[in-house]
Design a protein around this motif. Structure first.
Motif, PDB file in Angstrom:
ATOM      1  N   GLN A  81       0.835  -1.210   0.000  1.00 57.76           N
ATOM      2  CA  GLN A  81       0.000   0.000   0.000  1.00 57.76           C
ATOM      3  C   GLN A  81       0.867   1.257   0.000  1.00 57.76           C
ATOM      4  O   GLN A  81       0.553   2.248  -0.685  1.00 57.76           O
ATOM      5  N   GLU A  82       1.954   1.239   0.780  1.00 63.26           N
ATOM      6  CA  GLU A  82       2.844   2.404   0.839  1.00 63.26           C
ATOM      7  C   GLU A  82       3.546   2.625  -0.499  1.00 63.26           C
ATOM      8  O   GLU A  82       3.735   3.772  -0.931  1.00 63.26           O
ATOM      9  N   ILE A  83       3.946   1.535  -1.149  1.00 60.28           N
ATOM     10  CA  ILE A  83       4.581   1.653  -2.467  1.00 60.28           C
ATOM     11  C   ILE A  83       3.619   2.310  -3.454  1.00 60.28           C
ATOM     12  O   ILE A  83       3.988   3.213  -4.212  1.00 60.28           O
ATOM     13  N   PHE A  84       2.370   1.851  -3.442  1.00 68.52           N
ATOM     14  CA  PHE A  84       1.364   2.414  -4.345  1.00 68.52           C
ATOM     15  C   PHE A  84       1.126   3.898  -4.031  1.00 68.52           C
ATOM     16  O   PHE A  84       0.956   4.711  -4.939  1.00 68.52           O
ATOM     17  N   LYS A 116       2.547   1.240 -11.209  1.00 67.70           N
ATOM     18  CA  LYS A 116       1.247   0.934 -10.611  1.00 67.70           C
ATOM     19  C   LYS A 116       0.741  -0.446 -11.033  1.00 67.70           C
ATOM     20  O   LYS A 116       0.144  -1.177 -10.234  1.00 67.70           O
ATOM     21  N   VAL A 117       0.969  -0.795 -12.293  1.00 65.56           N
ATOM     22  CA  VAL A 117       0.565  -2.129 -12.759  1.00 65.56           C
ATOM     23  C   VAL A 117       1.305  -3.203 -11.972  1.00 65.56           C
ATOM     24  O   VAL A 117       0.711  -4.179 -11.496  1.00 65.56           O
ATOM     25  N   LEU A 118       2.611  -3.031 -11.815  1.00 70.57           N
ATOM     26  CA  LEU A 118       3.412  -3.994 -11.051  1.00 70.57           C
ATOM     27  C   LEU A 118       2.972  -4.032  -9.588  1.00 70.57           C
ATOM     28  O   LEU A 118       2.920  -5.104  -8.969  1.00 70.57           O
ATOM     29  N   CYS A 119       2.664  -2.874  -9.048  1.00 72.17           N
ATOM     30  CA  CYS A 119       2.253  -2.817  -7.637  1.00 72.17           C
ATOM     31  C   CYS A 119       0.915  -3.511  -7.423  1.00 72.17           C
ATOM     32  O   CYS A 119       0.712  -4.189  -6.404  1.00 72.17           O
ATOM     33  N   GLU A 120      -0.015  -3.371  -8.357  1.00 74.84           N
ATOM     34  CA  GLU A 120      -1.296  -4.068  -8.248  1.00 74.84           C
ATOM     35  C   GLU A 120      -1.086  -5.574  -8.285  1.00 74.84           C
ATOM     36  O   GLU A 120      -1.723  -6.321  -7.535  1.00 74.84           O
ATOM     37  N   GLN A 121      -0.207  -6.032  -9.153  1.00 73.10           N
ATOM     38  CA  GLN A 121       0.109  -7.458  -9.194  1.00 73.10           C
ATOM     39  C   GLN A 121       0.749  -7.905  -7.880  1.00 73.10           C
ATOM     40  O   GLN A 121       0.481  -9.004  -7.388  1.00 73.10           O
ATOM     41  N   LEU A 122       1.575  -7.048  -7.326  1.00 65.38           N
ATOM     42  CA  LEU A 122       2.211  -7.328  -6.035  1.00 65.38           C
ATOM     43  C   LEU A 122       1.159  -7.478  -4.944  1.00 65.38           C
ATOM     44  O   LEU A 122       1.194  -8.428  -4.135  1.00 65.38           O
ATOM     45  N   ARG A 123       0.222  -6.569  -4.916  1.00 62.24           N
ATOM     46  CA  ARG A 123      -0.817  -6.588  -3.876  1.00 62.24           C
ATOM     47  C   ARG A 123      -1.705  -7.827  -3.997  1.00 62.24           C
ATOM     48  O   ARG A 123      -2.128  -8.398  -2.987  1.00 62.24           O
ATOM     49  N   GLU A 124      -1.985  -8.257  -5.230  1.00 55.72           N
ATOM     50  CA  GLU A 124      -2.788  -9.463  -5.418  1.00 55.72           C
ATOM     51  C   GLU A 124      -2.079 -10.688  -4.848  1.00 55.72           C
ATOM     52  O   GLU A 124      -2.706 -11.532  -4.201  1.00 55.72           O
TER      53      GLU A 124
END
Length: 291
Positions: A251-254, A277-285
């Motif tokens: 969340q902090e990265i995003f 942001k695309v990579l971060c969303e994949q990370l969060r999933e």
């Protein structure tokens, strides 16, 4: 690192019982053990829950326990003394009143609701029976924990790939941001020269340009982003449950990426932010499935 998704199955057999245990686990914020056991095991649910709590720390844990008796349990017919006593008193009272009442037969008693109760040793488990059931639960718990560990290794690989991608994005943004204040100041100066005449206060104009340039400075955000990426790598390599911490870091990265995107009006920087942001969303999933 361990996943919160897994499956385990085990069987144990003793002199009198055979136990089969099936465990399925899915994502959950906390540890939630749901047991499906025979009614005869209801009194021992706490003991069985503790078995799985020793192996797992987060996730929804659905456990099915089947117990098969291998012996022939003793069966007893137990009369309902109070009810039969009331029947006897009633018959005696009727005889005292002059009625001719035949003594009730056994068939009569069987037709009388609750007059006789069937008790069986199958309703109770001895300590050695409970140990067999607990052993099956322990084996199933170890198996599902091993399955979660295997899946956790795959998740770890996926997370590190996304982190590598984010580190590359961060490097690109850092290089682009290095010359951004000068480019922004130059562009602003050129545009202002086109819009104003010579009567404008040059000192005041310089101050406004400097203020706008300062607002577009993303060095602090990029420094925090780098720190979060380093911290994320450290937590991925750490022992024990790290899912909650990784979720917070994602969340902090995003948030840092979002701030950089809102402050920058550079097209190349915007593309890098979108990639991040695309990579971060994949990370969060992926993080949602980490114990």
């Amino acid at each position: 690192m361990r996943s919160m998704t897994g499956f385990g199955q085990a069987e144990a057999e003793g002199a009198k019982v055979r136990a089969r245990v099936t465990v399925r686990t899915v994502n959950h914020r906390y540890l939630d053990v749901a047991l499906r056991v025979p009614d005869t095991l209801r009194a021992h649910e706490r003991q069985l829950r503790d078995v799985f709590a020793a192996h797992l720390e987060r996730g929804r844990v659905e456990v099915t326990v089947d117990v098969e008796r291998l012996d022939e349990p003793a069966v007893r017919l137990v009369p309902h003394g109070e009810l039969l006593g009331a029947v006897r008193r009633l018959l005696d009272s009727l005889r005292d009143e002059g009625f001719q009442v035949a003594p009730p037969t056994f068939s009569d008693l069987l037709r009388l609701p609750d007059a006789l109760r069937i008790e069986s040793d199958a309703e109770a488990y001895l300590d050695e029976d409970l140990e067999v059931i607990s052993a099956a639960c322990r084996d199933a718990g170890r198996e599902v924990a091993a399955a979660r560990t295997r899946e956790g290794l795959e998740i770890e690989k996926a997370l590190l790939q996304r982190i590598e991608g984010l580190e590359a994005v961060h490097l690109t943004m850092t290089e682009r941001a290095a010359g951004m204040p000068a480019r922004l100041a130059e562009n602003l100066g050129q545009r202002i020269e086109q819009l104003v005449d010579e009567r404008v206060d040059r000192d005041r104009l310089a101050q406004e340009v400097a203020h706008l340039v300062d607002r577009g400075d993303v060095s602090e955000e990029l420094d925090r982003l780098a720190s979060h990426l380093v911290h994320f790598r450290e937590k991925v390599a750490a022992q024990g449950p790290v899912g909650k911490r990784l979720d917070f870091l994602a969340q902090e990265i995003f948030r840092e990426l979002n701030t950089v995107g809102s402050k920058c009006r550079d097209s190349d920087m915007t593309r890098s932010v979108l990639d991040g942001k695309v990579l971060c969303e994949q990370l969060r999933e992926q993080v949602q499935n980490v114990e």
